[in-house]
Design an enzyme around this catalytic site. Sequence first.
Site, PDB file in Angstrom:
ATOM      1  N   TRP A   1      49.341  41.866  30.057  1.00  0.00           N
ATOM      2  CA  TRP A   1      48.977  40.469  29.831  1.00  0.00           C
ATOM      3  C   TRP A   1      49.932  39.907  28.783  1.00  0.00           C
ATOM      4  O   TRP A   1      50.069  40.517  27.706  1.00  0.00           O
ATOM      5  CB  TRP A   1      47.522  40.438  29.336  1.00  0.00           C
TER       6      TRP A   1
ATOM      7  N   ASP B   1      41.333  47.036  26.522  1.00  0.00           N
ATOM      8  CA  ASP B   1      41.053  45.639  26.829  1.00  0.00           C
ATOM      9  C   ASP B   1      40.130  45.675  28.046  1.00  0.00           C
ATOM     10  O   ASP B   1      40.516  46.148  29.112  1.00  0.00           O
ATOM     11  CB  ASP B   1      42.363  44.898  27.142  1.00  0.00           C
TER      12      ASP B   1
ATOM     13  N   LYS C   1      34.658  36.328  32.264  1.00  0.00           N
ATOM     14  CA  LYS C   1      34.710  36.422  33.718  1.00  0.00           C
ATOM     15  C   LYS C   1      33.364  36.849  34.302  1.00  0.00           C
ATOM     16  O   LYS C   1      32.858  36.211  35.208  1.00  0.00           O
ATOM     17  CB  LYS C   1      35.780  37.437  34.156  1.00  0.00           C
TER      18      LYS C   1
END
Length: 396
Positions: free
Chosen positions: A130, A211, A246
């Site tokens: 990311w 993460d 999410k």
Amino acid sequence: MFKRLEMAPPDPILGLAEAFDNDPNPAKINLSIGVYKDAHGKTPILQTVKAAEEFILRHEATKSYLGIDGMPEYAAATRALIFGAGHPIVADRLAVTAHAPGGTGALRVAADLIRNVRGDAAVWVSQPTWPNHPSVFRAAGLRVNSYPYFDPATNSLAFAEMRAALEKIPAGDVVVLHGCCHNPTGIDPTPAQWAAIADVVAARELLPLFDFAYQGFGEGLREDAGGILGLWRPGGEMLIASSFSKNFGLYNERVGALTLVAGTAAAAQAALSHIKICIRANYSNPPAHGAKIITTILGSPELRAEWEEELTGMRGRIWEMRRRFVTGLAAQGVTRDFSFIARQHGMFSFTGLTKDQVRRLRDAYSIYIVDSGRINVAGLTETNLPVLCKAIAEVL
Ligand code: LMR
């Protein structure tokens, strides 16, 4: 102070959202930022979130500050979601959790903590990762290095190279791993590969920093935590940055958490006191609303069951879009093998499109994807999928 400043470069992901908003083409399609869309192209508020908000509206009695590390119920719910309620990490109180503003906030607290307690440690991220990872760690003053992850020739994990690189990392350094649904590639280690990674991490005495932004978007809530649980050994340490953007659709509530696992309960409590110092010097204490929603949902057996159904629905739609993406490209006469898209996990597909092809999709078709070739599969719908497949066929 500011008169000589030139424009800073736009963010590689969020900057595209601005470009998309300014695009006058009514047929434009945004598949850049990782936001789930339903079959109608909307990002709905989950019904369980609405129900929890109604409950909070009726029962909330104060807007006074939370503690530096947030609400204890939220911390406990986060740990149960990661490890499972009966796990020894939970039972033996080896983990502590601080509520943070989003997964990014949790990563920044982790980075500040590492800098404060072990400032000479380098942070190792996957190549690719990311794009915000290196920025967050460097902003905290840490050195950032990378290890190989993706093999473009086979569109799979470059596992041998990854393991060889991990074996050379100095003891005490930090390895950032994506708990599931690797961003941007969508490629996760298999259980056997996770076990091998666990061996290297333990042997080299590396600190894993997970993460964990997509729990429930890969295979399922418990399955997606398998990599994290597999890396834990009694006495071992790890950090986990959770995001609920999410899986609860709470993007703009900025709700996440940093969980730290220590070798003993006493060490975990001492570490929490250092986490609190980082938070106090940053945002002081967390915003309550998102955490209250999550605590309300996870604390009610009915709402929890309903939320799991909503999550299963989102996951199922993403898998379905992956399958249709593969068949849609073939239907447009694309001969290159894109079957790997149906094997990747989570929101993103790393398509292998070049930067030039990505630019042509944007300039000629107003289709926005990230320069790396990453497509947000969770933004595909029955309406935009054929348009995308046709445009990809043309740029190829
Ligand atoms: C993404 O990668 O698109 C998401 O994680 C959103 C973000 O903040 O970049």
